[in-house]
Structure formats: structure tokens, C-alpha cells
Design a protein around this motif. Structure first.
Motif, PDB file in Angstrom:
ATOM      1  N   ALA A 149       2.012  12.832  -9.478  1.00  0.00           N
ATOM      2  CA  ALA A 149       1.482  14.188  -9.309  1.00  0.00           C
ATOM      3  C   ALA A 149       2.337  14.948  -8.311  1.00  0.00           C
ATOM      4  O   ALA A 149       2.972  14.351  -7.437  1.00  0.00           O
ATOM      5  CB  ALA A 149       0.037  14.124  -8.823  1.00  0.00           C
ATOM      6  N   GLY A 150       2.333  16.264  -8.459  1.00  0.00           N
ATOM      7  CA  GLY A 150       3.083  17.105  -7.547  1.00  0.00           C
ATOM      8  C   GLY A 150       2.802  18.568  -7.789  1.00  0.00           C
ATOM      9  O   GLY A 150       2.138  18.937  -8.758  1.00  0.00           O
ATOM     10  N   TYR A 157       7.416  14.239 -11.634  1.00  0.00           N
ATOM     11  CA  TYR A 157       8.311  13.226 -12.208  1.00  0.00           C
ATOM     12  C   TYR A 157       8.871  12.323 -11.116  1.00  0.00           C
ATOM     13  O   TYR A 157       8.960  11.109 -11.278  1.00  0.00           O
ATOM     14  CB  TYR A 157       9.452  13.886 -12.980  1.00  0.00           C
ATOM     15  N   GLN A 158       9.236  12.912  -9.979  1.00  0.00           N
ATOM     16  CA  GLN A 158       9.804  12.126  -8.883  1.00  0.00           C
ATOM     17  C   GLN A 158       8.786  11.114  -8.356  1.00  0.00           C
ATOM     18  O   GLN A 158       9.121   9.953  -8.120  1.00  0.00           O
ATOM     19  CB  GLN A 158      10.260  13.056  -7.772  1.00  0.00           C
ATOM     20  N   SER A 159       7.537  11.511  -8.198  1.00  0.00           N
ATOM     21  CA  SER A 159       6.535  10.565  -7.704  1.00  0.00           C
ATOM     22  C   SER A 159       6.261   9.469  -8.733  1.00  0.00           C
ATOM     23  O   SER A 159       6.089   8.305  -8.383  1.00  0.00           O
ATOM     24  CB  SER A 159       5.250  11.282  -7.316  1.00  0.00           C
ATOM     25  N   THR A 170      15.032   4.622  -3.642  1.00  0.00           N
ATOM     26  CA  THR A 170      16.101   4.557  -2.644  1.00  0.00           C
ATOM     27  C   THR A 170      16.360   5.901  -1.976  1.00  0.00           C
ATOM     28  O   THR A 170      16.875   5.941  -0.869  1.00  0.00           O
ATOM     29  CB  THR A 170      17.415   4.043  -3.261  1.00  0.00           C
ATOM     30  N   ASP A 171      16.003   7.017  -2.649  1.00  0.00           N
ATOM     31  CA  ASP A 171      16.250   8.332  -2.054  1.00  0.00           C
ATOM     32  C   ASP A 171      15.023   8.886  -1.328  1.00  0.00           C
ATOM     33  O   ASP A 171      15.021  10.032  -0.899  1.00  0.00           O
ATOM     34  CB  ASP A 171      16.718   9.324  -3.120  1.00  0.00           C
ATOM     35  N   GLN A 172      13.990   8.090  -1.166  1.00  0.00           N
ATOM     36  CA  GLN A 172      12.772   8.539  -0.498  1.00  0.00           C
ATOM     37  C   GLN A 172      13.024   8.657   1.007  1.00  0.00           C
ATOM     38  O   GLN A 172      13.586   7.765   1.626  1.00  0.00           O
ATOM     39  CB  GLN A 172      11.640   7.549  -0.775  1.00  0.00           C
ATOM     40  N   ARG A 173      12.573   9.778   1.571  1.00  0.00           N
ATOM     41  CA  ARG A 173      12.742   9.996   3.008  1.00  0.00           C
ATOM     42  C   ARG A 173      11.658   9.248   3.775  1.00  0.00           C
ATOM     43  O   ARG A 173      10.531   9.101   3.283  1.00  0.00           O
ATOM     44  CB  ARG A 173      12.680  11.489   3.310  1.00  0.00           C
ATOM     45  N   PRO A 174      11.941   8.798   4.992  1.00  0.00           N
ATOM     46  CA  PRO A 174      10.912   8.127   5.804  1.00  0.00           C
ATOM     47  C   PRO A 174       9.743   9.075   6.063  1.00  0.00           C
ATOM     48  O   PRO A 174       9.940  10.251   6.362  1.00  0.00           O
ATOM     49  CB  PRO A 174      11.635   7.773   7.096  1.00  0.00           C
ATOM     50  N   GLY A 175       8.551   8.549   5.922  1.00  0.00           N
ATOM     51  CA  GLY A 175       7.352   9.336   6.185  1.00  0.00           C
ATOM     52  C   GLY A 175       6.924  10.214   5.029  1.00  0.00           C
ATOM     53  O   GLY A 175       5.905  10.892   5.104  1.00  0.00           O
ATOM     54  N   GLU A 176       7.692  10.243   3.935  1.00  0.00           N
ATOM     55  CA  GLU A 176       7.326  11.065   2.791  1.00  0.00           C
ATOM     56  C   GLU A 176       6.141  10.417   2.065  1.00  0.00           C
ATOM     57  O   GLU A 176       6.114   9.214   1.841  1.00  0.00           O
ATOM     58  CB  GLU A 176       8.528  11.182   1.837  1.00  0.00           C
ATOM     59  N   ILE A 177       5.171  11.236   1.683  1.00  0.00           N
ATOM     60  CA  ILE A 177       3.972  10.727   1.008  1.00  0.00           C
ATOM     61  C   ILE A 177       4.226  10.666  -0.490  1.00  0.00           C
ATOM     62  O   ILE A 177       4.689  11.635  -1.097  1.00  0.00           O
ATOM     63  CB  ILE A 177       2.753  11.622   1.316  1.00  0.00           C
ATOM     64  N   LEU A 178       3.906   9.538  -1.060  1.00  0.00           N
ATOM     65  CA  LEU A 178       4.087   9.317  -2.494  1.00  0.00           C
ATOM     66  C   LEU A 178       2.711   9.359  -3.157  1.00  0.00           C
ATOM     67  O   LEU A 178       1.837   8.562  -2.834  1.00  0.00           O
ATOM     68  CB  LEU A 178       4.745   7.945  -2.710  1.00  0.00           C
ATOM     69  N   HIS A 179       2.495  10.328  -4.049  1.00  0.00           N
ATOM     70  CA  HIS A 179       1.211  10.473  -4.731  1.00  0.00           C
ATOM     71  C   HIS A 179       1.297   9.821  -6.104  1.00  0.00           C
ATOM     72  O   HIS A 179       1.958  10.346  -6.998  1.00  0.00           O
ATOM     73  CB  HIS A 179       0.855  11.957  -4.897  1.00  0.00           C
ATOM     74  N   VAL A 180       0.626   8.703  -6.273  1.00  0.00           N
ATOM     75  CA  VAL A 180       0.647   7.983  -7.546  1.00  0.00           C
ATOM     76  C   VAL A 180      -0.747   7.440  -7.810  1.00  0.00           C
ATOM     77  O   VAL A 180      -1.415   6.950  -6.917  1.00  0.00           O
ATOM     78  CB  VAL A 180       1.653   6.804  -7.505  1.00  0.00           C
ATOM     79  N   TRP A 181      -1.184   7.546  -9.085  1.00  0.00           N
ATOM     80  CA  TRP A 181      -2.463   6.987  -9.486  1.00  0.00           C
ATOM     81  C   TRP A 181      -2.233   5.980 -10.588  1.00  0.00           C
ATOM     82  O   TRP A 181      -1.363   6.149 -11.428  1.00  0.00           O
ATOM     83  CB  TRP A 181      -3.396   8.089 -10.013  1.00  0.00           C
ATOM     84  N   SER A 182      -3.044   4.926 -10.582  1.00  0.00           N
ATOM     85  CA  SER A 182      -2.938   3.917 -11.630  1.00  0.00           C
ATOM     86  C   SER A 182      -3.923   4.247 -12.739  1.00  0.00           C
ATOM     87  O   SER A 182      -5.078   4.568 -12.478  1.00  0.00           O
ATOM     88  CB  SER A 182      -3.246   2.535 -11.071  1.00  0.00           C
ATOM     89  N   ALA A 183      -3.450   4.120 -13.958  1.00  0.00           N
ATOM     90  CA  ALA A 183      -4.316   4.342 -15.118  1.00  0.00           C
ATOM     91  C   ALA A 183      -4.773   2.994 -15.692  1.00  0.00           C
ATOM     92  O   ALA A 183      -5.390   2.944 -16.727  1.00  0.00           O
ATOM     93  CB  ALA A 183      -3.573   5.127 -16.173  1.00  0.00           C
ATOM     94  N   ALA A 184      -4.454   1.903 -14.996  1.00  0.00           N
ATOM     95  CA  ALA A 184      -4.819   0.567 -15.477  1.00  0.00           C
ATOM     96  C   ALA A 184      -6.322   0.390 -15.371  1.00  0.00           C
ATOM     97  O   ALA A 184      -6.962   0.857 -14.449  1.00  0.00           O
ATOM     98  CB  ALA A 184      -4.096  -0.497 -14.666  1.00  0.00           C
ATOM     99  N   ARG A 185      -6.850  -0.343 -16.318  1.00  0.00           N
ATOM    100  CA  ARG A 185      -8.300  -0.609 -16.308  1.00  0.00           C
ATOM    101  C   ARG A 185      -8.541  -2.070 -16.166  1.00  0.00           C
ATOM    102  O   ARG A 185      -7.889  -2.906 -16.614  1.00  0.00           O
ATOM    103  CB  ARG A 185      -8.893  -0.084 -17.609  1.00  0.00           C
TER     104      ARG A 185
END
Length: 185
Positions: A149-150, A157-159, A170-185
């Protein structure tokens, strides 16, 4: 020399000596005493399997990728992990190995099938679906149970890509928040 005669000479059949012709008496061929007789063991089932793999490769597919190859029309399953273990017929979960002679007949056809149906590692991420819902851009693919999400399609797409690929992180900056949700059930 006349060109037509030259062409006729080049295209003319070549008559070679026929070599030794066995003498047939009473329906039995008599060979000379110095002839070596070689008995060839035939493996009709193995020959049928190899012929099917060569002639109808589309009838075969993975039952368990990398381990079991299945003939779709008949349901025949073969264990094909590696040449060291050997080939085996799989029925009801049990494996019965083919004889070494049968394996010599089948392995070249299996290797040809494997090499023509190889799906190599491309390093590319799968195609994704990007959409906007509730003011937030989302990104997801059918191959991975993750949604990114973004605030823009690029951020979504980046998240998502960082969630599914260590290379993308590898290009993620320190302290950057990564917003990702799992759709696994």
C-alpha cells in the motif's frame, strides 16, 4: 565432360558390395564361425514410455514439481528426481524402481523433456495488479499472498516488491516504514 553427364554420374546410385550374406537353410540363417552374436534385451514398456515422452511431450506434466512426472491421459506417474536415485514408477504412494536397462532406455527421453520444459529463474517479479481503494493505492499479485500500500502506485508497488523480494529491500532507507498486508488465510 558434358555437364548433363556429370550430373547423371553424381546422382547415379552407388553400388556397394553387399558384404556377407548368411546362408539360409530350412529357415535358419547360418553365420560364419567368426561372427559375434549379440543378444539384445528389449524393454517394451520402457520403450513405450520413452517414445511417449519424445513424441507427445504435451501429454506429460509435473504432478509434484521436480519429483513426479505424470502422463495426463493415463495417470501414469514416474519419480524422476535425479539420475543417481534412478527412475521409479509411483502407484498408491509406493515407488518401484525401473531396472537399470529400462532406465537406460527412459533417461535420455526424460532428460530431453526436462530440458525443453525448464522454467529458468528470470529474477523478475511477477505481474501485479494495482488499484485504488479508499484513497490508498494497493498492489498485489496472484503468486504471492502479500499486498502493498502507498499514497501513489509507485509506493504501493515498492512496498509490495520489498515484501516479496530480499533484492528489492536493499534500497530501503533506515527507519523507513514498510506497509504490507498478508492475504494468506
Amino acid at each position: 565432360m558434358n555437364p548433363l553427364k556429370l550430373i547423371a554420374r553424381v546422382l547415379a546410385p552407388v553400388h556397394e558390395p553387399a558384404g556377407y550374406q548368411p546362408v539360409v537353410t530350412d529357415g535358419v540363417a547360418v553365420l560364419p564361425p567368426s561372427a559375434d552374436v549379440v543378444h539384445i534385451t528389449r524393454y517394451p514398456e520402457a520403450e513405450r514410455i520413452a517414445a511417449s515422452l519424445r513424441d507427445y511431450p504435451g501429454d506429460w506434466g509435473w504432478r509434484m514439481k521436480g519429483y513426479e512426472l505424470e502422463h495426463s491421459p493415463t495417470g501414469f506417474v514416474m519419480w524422476v528426481t535425479n539420475e543417481g536415485y534412478g527412475l521409479a514408477e509411483v502407484s498408491s504412494g509406493n515407488k518401484s524402481k525401473f531396472e537399470p536397462g529400462e532406465q537406460e532406455v527412459i533417461w535420455p527421453a526424460v532428460q530431453a523433456w526436462l530440458s525443453s520444459h525448464k522454467v529458468g529463474f528470470t529474477g523478475r517479479l511477477p505481474k501485479v495488479k494495482i488499484w485504488r481503494k479508499g484513497g490508498i493505492w494497493r498492489c498485489m499479485s496472484e503468486q504471492h499472498p502479500w499486498a502493498g500500500a502507498g499514497s501513489s502506485p509507485e509506493e504501493a508497488y515498492q512496498s509490495w516488491s520489498r515484501a516479496v523480494s530480499i533484492e528489492a529491500r536493499t534500497d530501503q532507507r533506515p527507519g523507513e516504514i514498510l506497509h504490507v498486508w498478508s492475504a494468506a488465510r
